[in-house]
Every structure is written in C-alpha cells, then in structure tokens.
Design a protein around this motif. Structure first.
Motif, PDB file in Angstrom:
ATOM      1  N   SER A  47       7.177 -11.307 -29.696  1.00 45.43           N
ATOM      2  CA  SER A  47       5.862 -10.777 -29.334  1.00 45.43           C
ATOM      3  C   SER A  47       5.816 -10.584 -27.827  1.00 45.43           C
ATOM      4  CB  SER A  47       4.739 -11.698 -29.806  1.00 45.43           C
ATOM      5  OG  SER A  47       4.860 -12.973 -29.262  1.00 45.43           O
ATOM      6  N   VAL A  48       5.056  -9.571 -27.410  1.00 46.49           N
ATOM      7  CA  VAL A  48       4.855  -9.262 -25.992  1.00 46.49           C
ATOM      8  C   VAL A  48       3.352  -9.294 -25.748  1.00 46.49           C
ATOM      9  CG1 VAL A  48       5.150  -7.544 -24.163  1.00 46.49           C
ATOM     10  CG2 VAL A  48       6.927  -7.806 -25.922  1.00 46.49           C
ATOM     11  N   TRP A  49       2.948 -10.029 -24.723  1.00 45.96           N
ATOM     12  CA  TRP A  49       1.536 -10.213 -24.403  1.00 45.96           C
ATOM     13  C   TRP A  49       1.264  -9.744 -22.979  1.00 45.96           C
ATOM     14  CZ3 TRP A  49      -1.881 -12.558 -27.912  1.00 45.96           C
ATOM     15  CH2 TRP A  49      -1.284 -13.069 -29.068  1.00 45.96           C
ATOM     16  N   HIS A  50       0.008  -9.409 -22.706  1.00 48.29           N
ATOM     17  CA  HIS A  50      -0.410  -8.945 -21.378  1.00 48.29           C
ATOM     18  C   HIS A  50      -1.707  -9.636 -20.980  1.00 48.29           C
ATOM     19  CE1 HIS A  50      -2.880  -6.138 -18.897  1.00 48.29           C
ATOM     20  NE2 HIS A  50      -1.770  -6.100 -18.209  1.00 48.29           N
ATOM     21  N   THR A  51      -1.807  -9.946 -19.685  1.00 50.59           N
ATOM     22  CA  THR A  51      -3.055 -10.460 -19.118  1.00 50.59           C
ATOM     23  C   THR A  51      -3.279  -9.779 -17.778  1.00 50.59           C
ATOM     24  OG1 THR A  51      -4.332 -12.446 -18.596  1.00 50.59           O
ATOM     25  CG2 THR A  51      -2.013 -12.463 -17.954  1.00 50.59           C
ATOM     26  N   GLN A  52      -4.517  -9.646 -17.365  1.00 52.07           N
ATOM     27  CA  GLN A  52      -4.836  -8.987 -16.100  1.00 52.07           C
ATOM     28  C   GLN A  52      -4.394  -9.837 -14.914  1.00 52.07           C
ATOM     29  OE1 GLN A  52      -6.022  -5.898 -15.602  1.00 52.07           O
ATOM     30  NE2 GLN A  52      -6.040  -5.576 -17.798  1.00 52.07           N
ATOM     31  N   ASP A  53      -3.987  -9.164 -13.851  1.00 53.89           N
ATOM     32  CA  ASP A  53      -3.673  -9.744 -12.544  1.00 53.89           C
ATOM     33  C   ASP A  53      -2.438 -10.643 -12.541  1.00 53.89           C
ATOM     34  OD1 ASP A  53      -5.886  -8.396 -11.393  1.00 53.89           O
ATOM     35  OD2 ASP A  53      -7.198  -9.982 -12.127  1.00 53.89           O
ATOM     36  N   THR A  54      -2.527 -11.866 -13.033  1.00 50.22           N
ATOM     37  CA  THR A  54      -1.403 -12.803 -13.009  1.00 50.22           C
ATOM     38  C   THR A  54      -1.464 -13.727 -14.222  1.00 50.22           C
ATOM     39  OG1 THR A  54      -0.244 -14.511 -11.731  1.00 50.22           O
ATOM     40  CG2 THR A  54      -2.659 -14.497 -11.588  1.00 50.22           C
TER      41      THR A  54
END
Length: 94
Positions: A47-54
C-alpha cells in the motif's frame, strides 16, 4: 519523468518506509505530479499512503493519511514493478 536507479544487494527487508518529497522554490513549474512509484523485491501486498506537508509527528494519525495504492504484486528482484497511484499527488514549489 524521473528515474532513480539504486543498487540492491537483496540483504534487507522493509515493513514500511516514509519520506518527504518537496519541490524547490524557484523551479520553472506550477506543480510536480507523482503518478506512480516503482519498487522491486519480494513484494506481495503493498500500500502507498500520502499525507500533506510532512510525515513527521503523523505516524499513527490515521485520519491524516490518504490511501493511494493497495494491490498485491508478484516477486520481482531484478525488474522494477510500477505501482500506479489511484489518485496522483500534485506538489507545488515550497
């Protein structure tokens, strides 16, 4: 299109990795779009996840993360396997 080739001695495993991607200020672009990443190894469920900024201080803040890819992939120790993101990530300079 950017490709970063790394040497691999197949001497490690990962349960997960996290890293920040930033676009330098002053680059002649409106945004950078990430549509896929490529990996190799004894893959399986990824799985690949994303979050804003850091990602700092967000390791266990599930509500701050978006799932971009979740699929099972066959082993591939020599050839990179593309993980196509369901939703591309757009990053602006700064």
């Amino acid at each position: 299109n950017v490709t970063v080739e790394t040497k691999d001695h197949e001497d490690h495993t990962f349960a997960g990795i996290m890293f920040d991607v930033k676009v330098k200020i002053g680059m002649p672009m409106d945004y950078l779009e990430i549509q896929a990443i490529s990996v190799r190894g004894d893959l399986g469920q990824i799985s690949v996840w994303h979050t804003q900024d850091t990602f700092n201080q967000k390791h266990e803040a599930k509500e701050q993360w978006s799932l971009l890819h979740s699929h099972t992939h066959p082993k591939s120790f020599r050839v990179l396997r593309k993980l196509q993101l369901d939703v591309p990530v757009q990053l602006t300079p700064g």
